[in-house]
Design an enzyme around this catalytic site. Sequence first.
Site, mmCIF file in Angstrom:
data_model
loop_
_atom_site.group_PDB
_atom_site.id
_atom_site.type_symbol
_atom_site.label_atom_id
_atom_site.label_comp_id
_atom_site.label_asym_id
_atom_site.label_seq_id
_atom_site.Cartn_x
_atom_site.Cartn_y
_atom_site.Cartn_z
ATOM 1 N N ASP A 145 0.851 -1.187 0.000
ATOM 2 C CA ASP A 145 0.000 0.000 0.000
ATOM 3 C C ASP A 145 0.882 1.231 0.000
ATOM 4 O O ASP A 145 1.915 1.259 0.658
ATOM 5 C CB ASP A 145 -0.880 0.005 1.260
ATOM 6 C CG ASP A 145 -2.126 -0.814 1.054
ATOM 7 O OD1 ASP A 145 -2.625 -0.823 -0.089
ATOM 8 O OD2 ASP A 145 -2.590 -1.445 2.016
ATOM 9 N N ASP B 103 -3.013 25.659 13.679
ATOM 10 C CA ASP B 103 -3.399 24.407 13.007
ATOM 11 C C ASP B 103 -2.689 23.240 13.669
ATOM 12 O O ASP B 103 -1.469 23.110 13.593
ATOM 13 C CB ASP B 103 -3.013 24.524 11.520
ATOM 14 C CG ASP B 103 -3.491 23.326 10.722
ATOM 15 O OD1 ASP B 103 -3.982 22.355 11.339
ATOM 16 O OD2 ASP B 103 -3.359 23.379 9.486
ATOM 17 N N PHE C 61 -10.565 25.283 10.601
ATOM 18 C CA PHE C 61 -10.905 24.690 9.304
ATOM 19 C C PHE C 61 -12.291 24.082 9.373
ATOM 20 O O PHE C 61 -12.662 23.471 10.365
ATOM 21 C CB PHE C 61 -9.883 23.590 8.984
ATOM 22 C CG PHE C 61 -10.159 22.846 7.710
ATOM 23 C CD1 PHE C 61 -9.650 23.318 6.505
ATOM 24 C CD2 PHE C 61 -10.920 21.684 7.707
ATOM 25 C CE1 PHE C 61 -9.897 22.637 5.326
ATOM 26 C CE2 PHE C 61 -11.173 21.007 6.535
ATOM 27 C CZ PHE C 61 -10.657 21.484 5.338
ATOM 28 N N THR C 62 -13.101 24.307 8.357
ATOM 29 C CA THR C 62 -14.357 23.575 8.262
ATOM 30 C C THR C 62 -14.455 22.978 6.865
ATOM 31 O O THR C 62 -13.826 23.479 5.915
ATOM 32 C CB THR C 62 -15.588 24.500 8.468
ATOM 33 O OG1 THR C 62 -15.654 25.403 7.370
ATOM 34 C CG2 THR C 62 -15.502 25.266 9.771
ATOM 35 N N ALA C 63 -15.264 21.938 6.781
ATOM 36 C CA ALA C 63 -15.409 21.280 5.488
ATOM 37 C C ALA C 63 -16.096 22.203 4.485
ATOM 38 O O ALA C 63 -15.924 22.042 3.283
ATOM 39 C CB ALA C 63 -16.205 19.993 5.647
ATOM 40 N N THR D 234 -15.865 25.757 4.388
ATOM 41 C CA THR D 234 -15.005 26.829 3.869
ATOM 42 C C THR D 234 -13.724 26.287 3.255
ATOM 43 O O THR D 234 -13.179 26.864 2.331
ATOM 44 C CB THR D 234 -14.611 27.789 5.000
ATOM 45 O OG1 THR D 234 -13.888 27.040 5.988
ATOM 46 C CG2 THR D 234 -15.829 28.423 5.636
ATOM 47 N N ARG D 235 -13.212 25.213 3.785
ATOM 48 C CA ARG D 235 -11.933 24.615 3.385
ATOM 49 C C ARG D 235 -10.782 25.629 3.563
ATOM 50 O O ARG D 235 -9.838 25.665 2.798
ATOM 51 C CB ARG D 235 -11.984 24.100 1.945
ATOM 52 C CG ARG D 235 -12.948 22.926 1.789
ATOM 53 C CD ARG D 235 -12.729 22.192 0.506
ATOM 54 N NE ARG D 235 -13.231 22.944 -0.617
ATOM 55 C CZ ARG D 235 -12.765 22.825 -1.866
ATOM 56 N NH1 ARG D 235 -11.773 22.014 -2.112
ATOM 57 N NH2 ARG D 235 -13.293 23.521 -2.853
ATOM 58 N N ASP E 27 -4.957 -4.453 6.315
ATOM 59 C CA ASP E 27 -5.566 -4.431 7.632
ATOM 60 C C ASP E 27 -7.082 -4.333 7.612
ATOM 61 O O ASP E 27 -7.734 -4.770 8.520
ATOM 62 C CB ASP E 27 -4.971 -3.306 8.488
ATOM 63 C CG ASP E 27 -5.081 -1.956 7.809
ATOM 64 O OD1 ASP E 27 -5.634 -1.911 6.681
ATOM 65 O OD2 ASP E 27 -4.625 -0.965 8.388
ATOM 66 N N ASP F 267 -9.686 -5.673 2.696
ATOM 67 C CA ASP F 267 -8.445 -6.305 2.261
ATOM 68 C C ASP F 267 -8.530 -7.822 2.357
ATOM 69 O O ASP F 267 -7.693 -8.528 1.781
ATOM 70 C CB ASP F 267 -7.267 -5.864 3.149
ATOM 71 C CG ASP F 267 -6.794 -4.470 2.807
ATOM 72 O OD1 ASP F 267 -6.980 -4.071 1.637
ATOM 73 O OD2 ASP F 267 -6.252 -3.804 3.689
#
Lengths: 565, 674
Positions: free
Chosen positions: B303, B340, B372-374, B376-377, B510, B514
Amino acid sequence: MTWIGWAQIALVLACVIAAAIPLGRYIDAVAAGRVAWLAPLEHALYQAAGIDPARGMGWKAYVLAMLAANAGGFVLLYALLRLQGALPLNPQGFGGLSPWLAFNTAVSFVTNTNWQAYSGEAAMSHLSQMAGLTVQNFLSAATGIALALAVCRAFAAGGVKNLGNFWADFLRITLYVLLPLSIVVGLVFVAMGMPQTLVGAAGATTLEGGTQTIALGPVAFQVAIKHLGTNGGGFFGVNALHPFEGPSALATALQIWAQQVIPFALALTFGHIVGDVRQGRALLGVMLGYILIATALVYAAEAGGNPLHLAAGVDPAQGNMEGKDLRFGMALAALFTASTTGASCGAVNAMLDSFTPLGGLVPMVLIQLGEVLPGGVGSGLYGMLVFVLLAVFVAGLMVGRTPEYLGKKVQAREVKLAMLAVLVLPASILGFTAVSLVLPSAVSSIQDAGPHGLSEMLYAFTSATGNNGSAFGGLTADTPWLNTTLGIAMLLGRFAYVVPVMAIAGSLAAKPKLGASTGTFPTHGPLFAGLLAGVILILGGLQFMPALALGPLAEHFVLLAGKTF
Amino acid sequence: MQTTSALGRHALRRAGTDALRKLNPRHLVRNPVIFVTEVISILVTLLAIRAAFLGDAWSFQAGIALWLWLTALFATFAEAVAEGRGRARAESLRRGRGEASARVLLREDDRSLWQNRPATDLRVGEFVLVEAGELIPSDGEVVQGIASVNEAAITGESAPVIRESGGDRSAVTGGTLVVSDWIVVRITAAAGATFLDRMIALVEGASRQKTPNEIALDILLTGMTIIFLIAVATLVGLASWNGRPPSVAVLAALLVTLIPTTIGGLLSAIGIAGMDRLVRFNVLATSGRAVEAAGDVDVLLLDKTGTITLGNRQAAAFVPAPGVGEHELAEAAMLASLADETPEGRSILAFARDRHGVLADGPPPGAVAVPFTAQTRISGLDLPQGRYRKGAVDALARSLGVAVPPPLAQAVDRIARAGGTPLAVARDATLLGAIELKDIVKTGMRERFDALRRMGIRTVMVTGDNRLTAAAIAAEAGVDDFIAEATPEDKLTYIRRAQAEGRLVAMAGDGTNDAPALAQADVGLAMQTGTQAAREAGNMVDLDSDPTKLIEVVEIGKQLLITRGALTTFSIANDVAKYFAILPAIFVASYPELQVLNVMHLASPESAILAAVIFNALVIVALVPLALRGVRYVPVGAAALLRRNLLIYGLGGVVAPFLGIKLIDLILQLLGLA
């Protein structure tokens, strides 16, 4: 040893290799059915026998067809030998053979051994020689080559069952390889002075006024296939030493060439069939290397002479010429001896019984190593491949992978079958020899006391089991015990060996063919050739060391000490 | 020699008694070479006793008998030592297991109704409640709750891991300890069949079965034993031609020295030690077959994330907009990331500090973090001197109402094409430039892939990235091939196709999805942290959950096979010298001239035979450390490896016994024993 002698040896071997290269490619084409200049005859024969040459066989079907063909050959030959007194083409009026001798002889020719417990000119009618022995010379040779081709095919592709069609292989080998070569070589022999006639014998008046009967017969063409098919059974009792069977040194050289050319060519054919000619070259290299060493050893031992004779004032330059023909000389006798035992031919042009102990040891070892150097036609190649698999298995683990050869994994089943095959030689050779050395009726066949006597018996079973057919001499072999046991040894050496080998072929053919990577070790280089040579010596030869120590080795050191028996 | 010293005196004594116990013919019959040795030992012992009673010379026979017994004993000792090393580990596992009792819930969804039962009475499918401070009674799957679990009993790693219902972290192992919170576990393994039980059985070697290569090797060795039995047995007849057959004791000595006792004695120890090496490496194989298959692997499926790359994107470059200095951009990026806490944010701070020397000790007073928000990014920090923002390029440009300058847009495009992630940085309403975030390839991976390639193994990177990104990372990491936008089905198809070409495939995984690929692969290394399904599907479990270890697993597999091959070659090559020792000794009575073959100039026939037998026995003991440690594996091509090992073990095997037998002969003379 002389430079001229070595030049002769080098020249003959160079001619062998030069011819083996195109012949190897040609046999590959024959095996693939790409040669068809006798197609009308070939197809007429298929049709008459109801055979479809395109129908492939699995290993079992292939073996059964082979066994059927050989059983048929045995019955016909046995009947012919027993009944020859009542059959035509018998100018000298020989009677039928005894049951023991007929059994021994029929087995001997069917198994490509050509051990001869009789003397040809004093026992065999022309019909027996031509329709019996010569025919079997072709058939046993074609059988060996066909089996080898089937084994080669197992390495060529992945996941297949089909190893080819026995009848087609058998016929094609006979028509396109053995017959044409035999006709050419036979004609050359005629030109060199070998008789080819149906007259039984010529009468002659000697200088003293006595009469002499000079045996004649259809010699030349039988001698051609005798060598080409590594059969070795002579028309005459003394084989290639007879002036009609070995007319000149040049004829001897051609005989050596004929013995070697097909076995060496088949090593290259293997390379062509598996699609990598370097693989074939590696096998050829090992075979050639052994033959060179063996020739050098015999040549050195015989040229060195007998220390007792030297002490008695014999000119050392003569070497040990006892049992050798002045016309051929020491070098050709040495090469012929190494070649005939290495190639499972069994013809002789010198009397091994008269060799120095070490000179006699070498041919014995060559046979005991399994008749793979280069071995009989076909049988040499498949025998060599058994050693290849064992070498790959033992050493292959050392690179950290499940061993594989040409993309085929070598696993428990292959190892088991390979060991079964390898077991045949020591079991038969040592087993029969040991019993025969304590059995009073067998012991009485032995001519000489001391270690030499042991060598005579050991050599007989070695020769029979190895399907070689040469005789050491000094052994009265035409007894019920030896005729029977030697016959059984021949059967074991041929069929008990080839059945497991064919089972390996079947098992390998079914496996997928893996691509090579840097993780798989190359099997075409000098490293692998050296490894293979070592494995042949250790796995094929070590078990005979005690027996050899009691025979030729003991004789050698005793002789050095000046003792005789 | 760390192997023997690490054992300690107690373990050695234990191995000694085990070795004696293993001499039981019923056990030994599994090992044909040593079994034959034992039968011969019994025979010679009886002969020595008979000679003693009859008043004949018996000391030579007794000496031979003693060393033949020791040969068999050293062989069983080697096996016992190898097992002993695993046993220590098994004992510590057993201690860790303790005597757990379980709170079995009567109804799955009601945590208040339960009954107490010993863990050994649990049945598959029952639900148990486990709270902080309690041992998880058996293997299972978390169906409710979340807890931190100490898995040190299994992994040796004491830092707790999170186990929760759903997802890829739901599997729990019996014998591990819940250290906080609670979980409800559905039992998936019956008592005695848990992971821990299997692990104990494995390291003890109790469930050891012969592997395919071991079986093949066994057949070879048995075949050779039969061949030499024939050679020695027929010697009675052959030697009688001269009237003086050797004595049975001498023939017995010849036989035992010729049959491959060295490898026959060490074969099972090598197998057990190979398994043990894996265990020490914190990888558990369900069978020796899997270890062997690892050596044969042709293709490694790895992977990308977490195996080839570090798995989290990190700052790799600052690309300033036209007219902006790189230092200015670095400072702005640093300030925008101060609040951050994500790994990406940390990496920007680290990069700004390391490359541009700009750093701050946390947000200054008066700073207001913009999370950060999904939607506004975008995230950032409001400071008195300005508002610093970073975020997805299009999102940030849109929120500021500015256009991305063409040179910057091109740079952003280039970053995306190369497999990176561009983030824009702005102060107030000005776009200052972009940060290039890259998935960083772990250091040393390229070299390891090169080594694998030399071993003939192809590495294939599996990733969910698009082709372009995947190709860029594949080129950087130096893998041979990659599967982009991979779905679990893609992996399975790839494995099947490679296998159809006759290749053996190894992979690590894992997740539940898989599992099919893990099961299909020839070597499936499941992560201990993975799901129960993955762990069941694989044939190895990595207790450290480090997929990179697949590479070492392959090396351990190869080492196992190499060790077997090397010692087999050594054992067979030994025979040459033994002939030179024993044959002249045996036949010198019949033919004194054969003394010439005594190239080692051994003192007397008796001492020659005894020396060969002693060497044959001692070489087993001498090679035990090598068998346990394994032959060193160097990742060079097969041809070079073969040359090297043939030289050491083939040629060495021919030469060593000449020296050894001579030395033992000298010692025997000094001691006046022969």
